[in-house]
Design an enzyme around this catalytic site. Structure first.
Site, PDB file in Angstrom:
ATOM      1  NE  ARG A  94      61.326 -69.863 -19.777  1.00 43.22           N
ATOM      2  CZ  ARG A  94      62.379 -69.298 -19.181  1.00 43.22           C
ATOM      3  NH1 ARG A  94      62.230 -68.156 -18.528  1.00 43.22           N
ATOM      4  NH2 ARG A  94      63.552 -69.888 -19.215  1.00 43.22           N
ATOM      5  N   GLY A  95      58.620 -65.288 -19.427  1.00 47.28           N
ATOM      6  CA  GLY A  95      58.955 -63.878 -19.495  1.00 47.28           C
ATOM      7  C   GLY A  95      59.892 -63.492 -20.614  1.00 47.28           C
ATOM      8  CD  GLU A 161      53.116 -70.008 -12.973  1.00 49.25           C
ATOM      9  OE1 GLU A 161      53.454 -69.056 -12.258  1.00 49.25           O
ATOM     10  OE2 GLU A 161      52.926 -69.900 -14.215  1.00 49.25           O
TER      11      GLU A 161
END
Length: 1160
Positions: A94-95, A161
């Protein structure tokens, strides 16, 4: 959360594939050229040089087509690595949580470790739907690393994903490594805590959006994926933990999972597994505390590197560290190559990147300090100098316990002098292995295609089991037609493949000086299959120092010496040598140094184009192809040293032939004698087999340099030359000369002769008496000389004669003089054949046989105090009655009985016979007795006068030891001798048991019966016998002991030993007695004493030693049970032969036999 509207640039085409190729790229320029070549291939989008020998190709390509196309372009072997994943690691995170912190550090660390990573930063994407290319990226990745943070579940993209990753785990076996960054795995499993709140936020957004129907269907999949991944082993990284340590652990884990340090071996490992297992057995991994050095020796291209790569991959994970230093010979010669190798070793084992080595000597110190406590596997590939070994593994104490070092080399000298513990000699591949390996490269399958079987077998035969040649030629012939195959094979017979030639020539180029290179080329062109000693004589005559030269060639794997002492070499090495000669003058045949191809020689002799460059020439024609040439063709070849002709006639003046000739081999020499004008003064070897010679020379010429004369199969030869003109001749071969009636008496002038072979000279009636004066002669062969009926007594004068072969002659019985020879080591005569140490006892035994025409009494004269040791496997009363009259002269007797009853009867026969002979021999024995206090290594005698007995009575003791001498036996002997009772009581205080070192059995009188006990953890090693008896002053000079009788009731055997044998019981014979007695056996020991002595007491001591002390070395090589009987017979044969020699040593007329054969 920002939406993902953009796809990662890394995967732009859904149909792209990744291909990894492995090939040799020696320099930067070579690499750039190959990269440019691949870029031009259709469908290639990107080419990357990912390691020193690997290329990564991305594009719409077929892996095998790319491999084969590149292989043809660059004419090198190219391997297809079966690892065609787009990326090694897919990094999901999670960026907004970890992009600039933990994940960025992890990403950098993975890349620094050489791992290819796809980083899916969700903030860089546009759109909520995962693209097809990204899904394919996940599928084509080996490991997925998922960084779970508190807001990970807030991203629909991340959860999608995750679902795809877990599906790949179930379907393709993809490895999933979860990292729980500041969250607990239970929060992921149950969607609780901050992680659960983020998940609820995502669900709430979905409910108020227009995508509720589609997205809500995914929720169960998300939850199931979260539960599944939370149960996997991974890493929990809390704020309290040092992040850098966690990242280091993660990188190490990923590296291990990827097996990044394994080496590529081969796509099609034909023949690898069997050699791999042989190596593993030699490395003896179970002995983990031993530091072991293993050498692997073989010619270039034979597959040494392939096998040690397989070893490295197979066993490397059992060690704390491992290092594979490849191409050491090549790297060592590069600038800073030596320091680079030391630094590479340091990095591989210790992961040191900061230490810079300044010079070789400081590098040795650093390596020793850093490696001495580590158990490592070190492979040193292609070592060609001792300096390299000293720099990279100087001493054993450089490495920790259990370390294994494997060294590959073409030079056996590198491995000599105890530098390694074992040497593995690489052998060529067999026919089946060769055909399989070749087929994989030529047909992409395990066997040849229809229509190509025969020609494939021809190519395989040409390659001679050499993997390099099989791979190169297989790839070269791939996808070619039968016509091209046949053409290529014909070309290879004259001009070797350049790629193979280049690899093999490395060993030739590495030779130390020009003389070694000259010797190699001479052997390659002329001397394959010839006797090594003959070639040495010829080449020494050329000034080439052949003894050391040939030894070096053997060490360098360039030449082979077989079990018959014949020279050989691999066919491809032979072709390489001949190609070296051809390359010097490819167009002008007469300018080549050596001419050995038939077509070339015919051209040179016919056109008379030979020059002074020619040093050697060979022309062999079949009878139907016989050809005539003018001697003038040799006029300009004034440096010709070596000339080999067969089926050739020369017309003209022989003065044209070179005066520098050292070797003249002319099979089918057509003349009746050698022409007068042929100058032979420098010849070392003259070989005229199948010649028409009647007289070698009409006028004798002094030939001081001639060492070898071979006139075999010369059917018209009626007379030998005058040997006084050949003073240095060492080898005379006259096989199958049927017209030869006599040998010149001048043969006695050959003071340096070593071999005379007169086999099948059927008209030869006798040998000149002068031949027996040849003190230097080692080998005499007379087989097939049908008229020779005797050997003269003068044979004894031939002090050096080692081999005598005289089968199929008129000699009907082995002459006494043959057995009397001091030197003969091998004999083949009258049906007896073998080493004399084996044959002579059989001959003597035949003389002793009742059926022998020789009188047994004549052969065993009274002067022989010790005759021979006899073994009677299955005794009978007839056997013993024959032997019993001569028992006093037998050194030892071993009898196997059929039952305990027969044992008792036979033992009584033996004892009665012994006592019956005592009175007859008392006088002679007394005259030759030793002094009263006598001591040998296995027999000790003490004599003490008893007090109060008018000085006429004496107490004696004899100590007999059977078996090995060691500390416990010494202690026991000292104990016994110190405790002798000197108080005149007539007794002797003997020590008792000292468990577990020794056990005691004693009895009054001359015999002791006992059962052998089993002592746990101990092995019976020695038996000591102490006999105490009384004597008078009349027999004080005699020691009294005559024989020792050992009866084993359990095994039904009788062993009788004469005093002389007992005195030598510390050697092999004593060990044989001990080894025949096993736990549980009932044994009786009887001491036979002369008349006039009274035995007071007999004590038996069984002495034990720890098993480990005995078997520690031998346990590494166990003897199969099937060989046990063979080993016992072998030991007995050596023992019996030893005693025959000792018998002969006692007889003046037979004293010659004792030194007649070398024990080896």
């Amino acid at each position: 959360m920002g939406k993902k509207n953009d796809e990662p640039a890394a995967s732009s085409s859904s149909s792209s594939a990744s291909v990894v190729l492995q090939l040799d790229m020696h320099c930067h320029g070579c690499t750039k050229k190959i990269l440019r070549t691949v870029h031009r291939f259709d469908g290639v989008q990107e080419v990357t040089h990912i390691s020193y020998n690997k290329l990564k190709i991305v594009g719409n390509v077929d892996p095998e087509i790319v491999r084969d196309k590149l292989q043809r372009k660059i004419n090198k072997v190219v391997y297809l690595v079966k690892e065609n994943k787009l990326h090694e690691v897919f990094l999901s995170f999670r960026g907004k949580d970890t992009r600039v912190s933990f994940t960025s550090h992890l990403y950098a660390a993975l890349q620094n470790a050489g791992i290819t990573v796809f980083r899916d930063d969700d903030s860089l994407q546009r759109g909520d739907q995962i693209s097809t290319s990204l899904l394919r990226t996940i599928e084509l990745t080996q490991i997925s690393v998922i960084v779970f943070s508190s807001n990970y579940s807030d991203s629909k993209w991340c959860l999608d994903e995750l679902v795809r990753i877990m599906k790949c785990r179930r379907t393709t076996g993809q490895v999933v490594l979860p990292i729980f960054y500041d969250v607990d795995p239970s929060e992921i499993r149950h969607q609780t805590g901050e992680f659960g709140k983020a998940f609820q936020n995502l669900l709430n957004r979905i409910r108020i959006s227009n995508e509720i129907d589609d997205s809500m269907n995914l929720v169960p999949l998300w939850i199931e994926a979260l539960r599944e991944v939370a149960g996997l082993a991974g890493f929990v990284v809390l704020n309290s933990r040092n992040e850098s340590e966690a990242i280091k652990d993660i990188v190490e884990k990923v590296t291990r999972l990827l097996n990044k340090t394994d080496l590529f071996v081969v796509d099609n490992p034909a023949g690898v597994e069997s050699r791999l297992q042989d190596m593993i057995q030699l490395l003896d991994i179970q002995q983990s505390n031993d530091i072991l050095l293993l050498g692997m020796w073989g010619m270039g291209g034979i597959g040494k590197t392939t096998i040690v790569k397989a070893i490295y991959n197979k066993l490397g994970h059992n060690f704390e560290g491992r290092s594979f230093l490849a191409n050491i010979r090549e790297v060592w010669e590069q600038p800073d190559g030596q320091l680079h190798l030391q630094e590479r070793l340091l990095f591989d084992i210790c992961k040191e990147t900061t230490t810079k080595i300044q010079n070789i000597e400081s590098g040795k110190v650093i390596l020793k300090d850093r490696l001495c406590h580590k158990k490592i596997l070190l492979v040193l590939d292609d070592v060609n100098s001792l300096d390299q070994l000293k720099a990279l593994c100087g001493e054993r104490n450089w490495f920790g316990s259990g370390s294994k070092i494997v060294i590959t080399t073409r030079d056996m000298n590198i491995l000599r002098g105890n530098r390694v513990d074992q040497v593995y000699v690489m052998k060529e591949m067999d026919a089946n292995e060769s055909l399989e390996l070749f087929s994989w490269h030529a047909f992409k399958q395990a066997s040849p295609r229809d229509g190509f079987v025969g020609i494939s077998e021809n190519v395989v035969e040409y390659c001679g089991g050499l993997p390099l040649a099989l791979e190169v030629l297989g790839s070269y012939l791939f996808d070619r037609g039968a016509v091209e195959w046949n053409c290529a094979l014909e070309k290879l017979k004259r001009i070797p493949n350049n790629q193979v030639q280049k690899k093999l020539k490395i060993s030739y180029d590495g030779l130390n000086d020009e003389t070694e290179k000259e010797i190699f080329l001479d052997i390659a062109c002329f001397f394959i299959g010839m006797d090594r000693n003959d070639v040495i004589q010829i080449l020494n005559g050329c000034g080439l120092f052949a003894e050391i030269g040939i030894s070096v060639l053997v060490e360098r794997s360039l030449v082979i010496v077989d079990s018959k002492n014949k020279l050989g070499m691999h066919d491809l090495l032979r072709d390489m040598g001949r190609e070296i000669v051809r390359e010097k003058s490819p167009k002008e045949l007469g300018e080549r140094s050596r001419l050995c191809f038939k077509e070339d020689v015919l051209d040179v002799l016919s056109e008379q184009t030979g020059t002074q460059a020619v040093e050697g020439l060979a022309l062999k024609l079949l009878k139907g192809d016989a050809n005539r040439f003018r001697t003038k063709a040799f006029e300009k070849m004034n440096k010709l040293r070596l000339l080999q002709l067969s089926g050739v006639q020369l017309d003209g003046d022989f003065d044209y032939l070179s005066r520098k000739l050292r070797w003249l081999c002319w099979n089918g020499f057509p003349l009746r004698c050698i022409p007068k004008n042929f100058d032979q003064g420098n010849l070392v070897s003259m070989e005229f087999e199948n010649s028409s010679v009647k007289l070698l020379w009409k006028e004798n010429k002094m030939m001081e340099k001639l060492k070898i004369l071979n006139l075999s199969h010369s059917h018209y030869l009626i007379q030998t030359p005058d040997f006084s003109y050949l003073p240095n001749l060492e080898k005379l071969v006259l096989v199958d000369c049927p017209s030869l009636c006599e040998i010149s008496h001048s043969i006695g002038d050959l003071k340096k002769i070593l071999l005379i072979n007169l086999e099948d000279c059927i008209s030869l009636c006798s040998l000149p008496r002068s031949i027996y004066k040849l003190n230097s002669l080692k080998t005499l062969i007379l087989s097939g000389c049908l008229k020779i009926d005797k050997l003269e007594e003068d044979l004894e004068q031939m002090k050096s004669l080692t081999i005598l072969i005289a089968n199929n002659t008129a000699i009907t019985k082995v002459p006494f003089l043959v057995v009397r020879s001091k030197s003969i080591g091998y004999i083949s005569l009258c049906g007896y054949e073998g080493f004399s140490r084996d044959v002579f006892p059989s001959i003597i035994w035949s003389w002793m046989s009742p059926t022998s025409s020789l009188s047994f009494e004549v052969q065993i004269s009274p002067a022989m105090s010790s005759l021979v040791s006899l073994d009677i496997p299955h005794s009978s009363s007839q056997d013993l009655s024959t032997i019993s009259n001569h028992l006093s002269r037998l050194r030892s007797l071993w009898v196997e009985c059929g039952s305990e009853l027969q044992l008792s009867e036979d033992a009584q026969i033996i004892l009665d016979a012994l006592y019956a002979t005592f009175s007859k021999e008392m006088e002679s024995i007394s005259a030759t007795s030793q002094a009263s206090d006598m001591k040998t290594s296995a027999l000790i005698q003490r004599c003490i006068q008893l007090h109060g007995s008018r000085s006429e009575d004496y107490l004696k003791s004899v100590l007999i030891q059977m078996g090995m001498n060691f500390q416990v036996t010494n202690n026991l002997k000292e104990n016994i001798l110190q405790n002798m009772d000197e108080n005149g009581s007539g007794g002797c205080l003997l020590p008792g048991d000292s468990y577990p070192d020794w056990l005691t059995f004693n009895s009054e009188g001359s015999s002791v019966t006992f059962e052998v006990p089993q002592v746990e953890g101990r092995m019976l090693k020695t038996i000591t016998i102490c006999v105490v008896y009384s004597s008078t002053s009349d027999n004080i000079t005699s020691d009294g002991l005559r024989n020792l009788l050992v009866k084993n009731y359990t095994k039904a055997t009788i062993q009788l030993y004469k005093r002389e044998a007992v005195a030598a019981f510390e050697d092999e014979e004593g060990q044989r007695v001990v080894s025949s007695i096993e736990p549980g056996n009932k044994v009786e020991v009887v001491v036979v004493i002369e008349n006039g002595f009274i035995v007071k007491k007999t004590a038996i001591y069984l002495i034990y030693d720890e098993k480990e002390c005995l078997v520690r070395k031998d346990s590494l090589k166990a003897t199969p049970m099937d060989d046990l009987q063979h080993n016992r017979r072998e030991k007995f044969f050596k023992w019996r032969w030893k005693t025959v020699k000792e018998w002969c040593g006692k007889n003046k007329s037979l004293c010659w036999l004792e030194s007649s054969v070398k024990d080896g």
